[in-house]
Design an enzyme around this catalytic site. Structure first.
Site, PDB file in Angstrom:
ATOM      1  N   SER A   1       0.781  -1.243  -0.186  1.00 35.27           N
ATOM      2  CA  SER A   1      -0.043  -0.065  -0.047  1.00 35.27           C
ATOM      3  C   SER A   1       0.773   1.157  -0.023  1.00 35.27           C
ATOM      4  CB  SER A   1      -0.968  -0.121   1.297  1.00 35.27           C
ATOM      5  OG  SER A   1      -2.212  -0.535   0.781  1.00 35.27           O
TER       6      SER A   1
ATOM      7  N   LYS B   1      -0.153   3.540  -2.645  1.00 34.33           N
ATOM      8  CA  LYS B   1      -1.389   4.464  -2.394  1.00 34.33           C
ATOM      9  C   LYS B   1      -0.741   6.005  -2.365  1.00 34.33           C
ATOM     10  CE  LYS B   1      -4.897   1.329  -0.745  1.00 34.33           C
ATOM     11  NZ  LYS B   1      -4.352   0.255   0.125  1.00 34.33           N
TER      12      LYS B   1
ATOM     13  N   SER C   1      -5.910   3.702   4.296  1.00 38.98           N
ATOM     14  CA  SER C   1      -5.588   2.951   3.526  1.00 38.98           C
ATOM     15  C   SER C   1      -6.635   2.123   2.617  1.00 38.98           C
ATOM     16  CB  SER C   1      -4.511   1.862   4.161  1.00 38.98           C
ATOM     17  OG  SER C   1      -3.765   1.348   3.035  1.00 38.98           O
TER      18      SER C   1
END
Length: 404
Positions: free
Chosen positions: A88, A91, A151
């Site tokens: 992640s 992101k 997230s």
């Protein structure tokens, strides 16, 4: 579908202790099948290289890096160019593109983003979700918070579809921006960081991206320090444990999949120095926080800021040909600070453009000044003319030519 906010209280409490459940795009296996952090063997400590000799920390991770924010200089690193699954941490690029779209006016904070079935999270424990309602809508600013703080895979997919029509189309935008920033070991396949063999980035590239977020998204960077966000009746805590234990840390992002291990990108500012750390593929949520804390402590103890010249200082007087004046004062065009090893003196040297001739406009770049420490270059800055110098008249130019 109803969710109780009290169900997420253990998450927040465990976060403060630095021992979180996986916090980003998570592997596509039920939680019951995953090994706990305690069962995951720690990798061998990975020693790195640094611009200072001796005492470089060894970090149990596949790659790590410490960067000076102001200059972008890498102060210490190991395997920093190796393409690895970023989970992640991906992101950060998703949020950065949203922030730049907000800055340019392509998006507005209160624009509504629709949630398709392909973007919707079904409420399972196998991935991180903002818990957007299926076929519902959310504002862009809520979506951005859901990406940065919670997230949310659903938030990332929804905004990708909103901006590019599809997640594949958005991945092309991500890769184009990565190339623009100089991220040479990165290839994005999706907006979330969910596992894909072709989805890779490096510690250096992720530090470059973090630096761009701090520099170019200043209006939205405070979101990365927010500790919690409540949406759809569900409150979730930021999974960056350092936000709870170190007041100087103000970002940026956690990541975890089974393949990527536990990852963390942090930024910390103490006095006038900001450092960025990247940890890729360590063995637990606690380890990624502890090792980031170790890197930051080492960096702030071994480096300091230095100012070679005051902003208004005349660095040198440059000789000019065929001007109404024979010289022009040269100085810095902007304040110049460097991050250098503590206790080491700086030496500077000047390089001027050859055969400088009038006319010269105030502010024109006419050379550069180079700073060295222990014989190694540590930075350079342009030298600019501090005044206008007009070209001499014909007779004076002829006289100067004869004298020359």
């Amino acid at each position: 579908m109803q969710f109780s906010q009290f169900a997420f209280l253990p998450l927040v409490l465990s976060l403060v202790a630095g021992v979180l459940v996986p916090g980003a795009a998570t592997a596509a296996k039920p939680v019951a099948q995953k090994k706990s952090a305690a069962e995951t063997p720690a990798p061998e400590p990975l020693a790195g290289q640094s611009v200072v000799e001796g005492g470089v920390p060894a970090i149990p991770a596949k790659a790590w890096l410490l960067m000076d924010y102001d200059s972008g200089a890498v102060l210490a690193s190991a395997n920093s160019d190796e393409p690895l699954p970023p989970a992640s941490l991906t992101k950060m690029m998703t949020s950065f593109l949203v922030e730049q779209a907000l800055r340019s006016g392509k998006l507005k904070k209160d624009d509504l983003v629709s949630v398709s079935e392909s973007a919707w999270c079904r409420g399972s424990s196998t991935e991180s979700c903002m818990y957007l309602p299926l076929n519902g809508q959310a504002t862009v600013i809520d979506i951005l918070r859901g990406i940065v703080i919670q997230s949310g895979n659903d938030a990332s997919k929804a905004i990708a579809e909103h901006l590019a029509g599809s997640e594949d189309g958005f991945a092309k935008l991500m890769n184009a921006e990565a190339r623009r920033l100089g991220m040479t070991h990165t290839n994005f396949v999706n907006s979330t960081g969910l596992p894909d063999p072709a989805h890779r980035s490096s510690a250096l590239d992720l530090a470059i991206l973090a630096r761009a977020i701090i520099r170019d998204s200043s209006d939205y960077y405070p979101l990365y320090a927010e500790r919690e966000f409540k949406y759809n009746g569900i409150k979730q805590g930021n999974r960056n444990a350092l936000l709870y234990t170190d007041s100087t840390v103000d970002g940026l992002k956690t990541g975890h999949t089974q393949e990527a291990g536990y990852c963390l990108v942090t930024s910390s500012k103490r006095n006038d120095m900001r450092l960025i750390t990247v940890i890729l593929n360590t063995h637990s949520a606690k380890a990624r926080a502890d090792e980031s804390r170790k890197l930051l402590g080492w960096g702030f103890s071994r480096f300091e800021k230095a100012t070679p010249f005051a902003p208004d200082a005349v660095v040198t007087n440059a000789k000019l040909g065929f001007g109404k004046a024979d010289t022009v004062a040269a100085g810095l065009g902007a304040p110049w600070t460097l991050t250098v090893p503590r206790g080491q003196k700086l030496q500077t040297s000047v390089q001027l453009k050859p055969e400088l001739e009038a006319p010269v406009a105030k502010g024109a770049v006419i050379g550069k000044v180079i700073a060295e420490s222990n014989g190694k270059p540590v930075g350079e800055a342009p030298l600019v003319a501090q005044a206008d110098v007009e070209r001499a008249g014909f007779m004076l130019r002829m006289w100067q030519h004869l004298v020359k």
